[in-house]
Write a protein that holds these residues in place. Structure first.
Motif, short mmCIF file in Angstrom:
data_model
loop_
_atom_site.label_atom_id
_atom_site.label_comp_id
_atom_site.label_asym_id
_atom_site.label_seq_id
_atom_site.Cartn_x
_atom_site.Cartn_y
_atom_site.Cartn_z
N UNK A 39 0.85 -1.20 0.00
CA UNK A 39 0.00 0.00 0.00
C UNK A 39 0.88 1.24 0.00
N UNK A 40 0.66 2.13 -0.96
CA UNK A 40 1.26 3.45 -0.96
C UNK A 40 0.17 4.46 -0.67
N UNK A 41 0.55 5.52 0.06
CA UNK A 41 -0.40 6.56 0.42
C UNK A 41 0.05 7.86 -0.23
N UNK A 42 -0.89 8.50 -0.95
CA UNK A 42 -0.57 9.73 -1.66
C UNK A 42 -1.50 10.83 -1.17
N UNK A 43 -0.95 12.06 -1.16
CA UNK A 43 -1.79 13.23 -0.91
C UNK A 43 -2.65 13.44 -2.13
N UNK A 44 -3.96 13.48 -1.91
CA UNK A 44 -4.89 13.51 -3.03
C UNK A 44 -4.78 14.80 -3.83
N UNK A 45 -4.33 15.90 -3.19
CA UNK A 45 -4.24 17.18 -3.89
C UNK A 45 -2.91 17.35 -4.59
N UNK A 86 -7.68 3.94 -4.44
CA UNK A 86 -8.84 3.99 -3.54
C UNK A 86 -8.79 5.28 -2.72
N UNK A 87 -9.69 6.24 -2.98
CA UNK A 87 -9.73 7.47 -2.16
C UNK A 87 -10.12 7.13 -0.71
N UNK A 88 -9.50 7.83 0.27
CA UNK A 88 -9.81 7.60 1.69
C UNK A 88 -9.51 8.88 2.47
N UNK A 127 -9.02 13.43 8.93
CA UNK A 127 -9.65 14.53 8.24
C UNK A 127 -8.95 14.95 6.97
N UNK A 128 -7.81 14.33 6.64
CA UNK A 128 -7.09 14.71 5.43
C UNK A 128 -7.44 13.76 4.29
N UNK A 129 -7.72 14.33 3.06
CA UNK A 129 -8.04 13.47 1.91
C UNK A 129 -6.77 12.79 1.37
N UNK A 130 -6.79 11.47 1.35
CA UNK A 130 -5.66 10.68 0.86
C UNK A 130 -6.11 9.78 -0.30
#
Length: 427
Positions: free
Chosen positions: A68-74, A114-116, A120-123
């Motif tokens: 799993x990699x996590x990215x800042x959605x913005x 997969x958006x999550x 409270x932060x959009x990832x």
């Protein structure tokens, strides 16, 4: 041209190979893409579970072969470091395609976005799974399928060969017996098979052979009887002519001698026909020195109006009576075809060691189909008006003199019979 057996083997083998290739290719494609689809579906389910876990405050790598990699959605920045190249912002913005496929360091991956949210932060979660093993499985499966195809092809060809050979054995045997049939061998075809199409064909052929054998037998009987009937009057005519030659004045004896010569030639022809009715002609051969020009001039006296053109030294060794049969027969046939003796002429020349005599007519000519059969026994052409034996005897006499005869087209229309004979060597 391939035999029926070979064509059947090739056709059935080709159809079998086509069916095998289509079937195995469809199975391979369905299996490979089915596995990939199943992996993608399972990965989407796993991504939903991980999303739920992150929403509940969990973090870290997940078991089960998933990464799993996590990215800042913005901004598209990756939050946790990894040894796998990060996705670009363009990749992360592909909302129309939730499943990505990428290759790194020789490995193949399926990635689900997969958006999550976390705190409270959009990832954006990028759940990745290594599917390199699928390509390995597909490659092994392809190898196995290729072996199966090759084995099935070999087995099918062997089976088709055995079945075809067994099924066509009666036809091959009938074909072999048919090739042995000729005018001297009209034995019925032996066939012990069923009353199928081949049995009906063999029955028809045997009935035809029986009728043909009876017709040839009747021809021989008629030929023998006619020859016997003709010998007696010809013998009497020859006797009368010899007696007349002794009694007529000297200036008339040449006409009697010409008539006697023709009668003797006819007697020999009748004897030849009698032998022909019993089989092939056994011609006598009495060699003499022959001045071919003088002999052809004698033929012109038998056919008033016949033009003879000669050039060169026309000398040879042969049987004069037999050769006279050749010239008389060819000239009479040409006159009959042309309808007028004045439309016939003879050309005799010498070329090296060969004498060439051409009997040329301006008649209707002879077709290519007739040319191939015209010297066969009992063959009668469209304009022959004869029994079909004269040219057979002519061809045998020419062969007896080590010569050759052929029929050609006369320029401008008509037929030319060309006879080549060995010339006497010049000293």
């Amino acid at each position: 041209m391939l035999s029926i057996r070979a064509r059947n083997i090739l056709l059935v083998s080709a159809l079998t190979l086509l069916v095998i290739l289509v079937g195995t290719s469809a199975a391979y494609i369905a299996m490979f893409y089915g596995l990939q689809k199943q992996e993608a579906t399972q990965l989407e389910q796993d991504a939903s579970l991980i999303d739920e876990a992150y929403r509940n405050g969990l973090s870290g790598r997940q078991p089960g072969g998933l990464e799993v990699d996590v990215y800042d959605q913005k901004s598209g920045e990756r939050i946790y470091p990894s040894d796998v190249p990060a996705l670009t912002l363009s990749d992360l913005n592909q909302t129309s395609e939730s499943v990505l496929r990428r290759s790194y360091a020789g490995r193949n991956y399926v990635i689900v976005l997969q958006p999550t949210e976390f705190a409270g932060a959009p990832l954006l979660l990028a759940v990745r799974k290594d599917i390199t093993y699928l390509q390995n499985v597909a490659r092994d499966a392809l190898t196995v399928l290729a072996g199966v195809v090759l084995g099935m092809l070999i087995i099918s060809i062997a089976a088709v060969y055995v079945v075809t050979r067994t099924a066509l054995a009666p036809l091959v045997d009938v074909s072999r017996q048919t090739r042995a049939i000729n005018e001297n061998n009209l034995k019925p075809i032996e066939y012990q098979g069923a009353d199928d199409e081949l049995g009906l064909l063999v029955g028809t052929l045997n009935r035809t052979l029986n009728r043909l054998g009876e017709a040839i037998h009747q021809q021989k009987i008629l030929l023998a009887e006619a020859s016997h009937e003709l010998r007696t009057p010809l013998t009497a005519i020859s006797g009368y002519l010899r007696r007349a030659e002794r009694e007529v004045p000297e200036e008339q004896k040449q006409y009697i001698r010409d008539a006697a010569r023709v009668a003797e030639s006819m007697t020999r022809l009748v004897n030849d026909l009698l032998q022909l009715s019993r089989g092939e002609i056994q011609q006598s051969y009495t060699p003499h020195f022959i001045e071919l020009e003088e002999q052809l001039q004698e033929v012109s006296r038998d056919f008033p109006g016949l033009e003879v053109q000669t050039s060169g030294l026309l000398e040879m060794i042969g049987d004069p009576e037999r050769l006279m049969q050749v010239w008389r027969n060819l000239v009479s046939n040409a006159a009959r075809a042309a309808g007028d003796i004045e439309k016939v002429h003879i050309q005799a020349t010498r070329t090296g060691d060969l004498l060439r005599v051409e009997v040329v007519d301006r008649g209707p000519g002879i077709s290519d189909e007739e040319k191939e059969k015209i010297f066969q026994k009992f063959y009668r052409g469209k304009h022959s008006g004869s029994s079909g034996l004269g040219l057979t005897i002519v061809a045998q006499i020419v062969r007896m003199h080590q010569g050759n005869i052929q029929v050609l087209d006369t320029p401008g229309g008509g037929a030319t019979f060309s006879v080549e004979l060995p010339a006497l060597e010049e000293e």
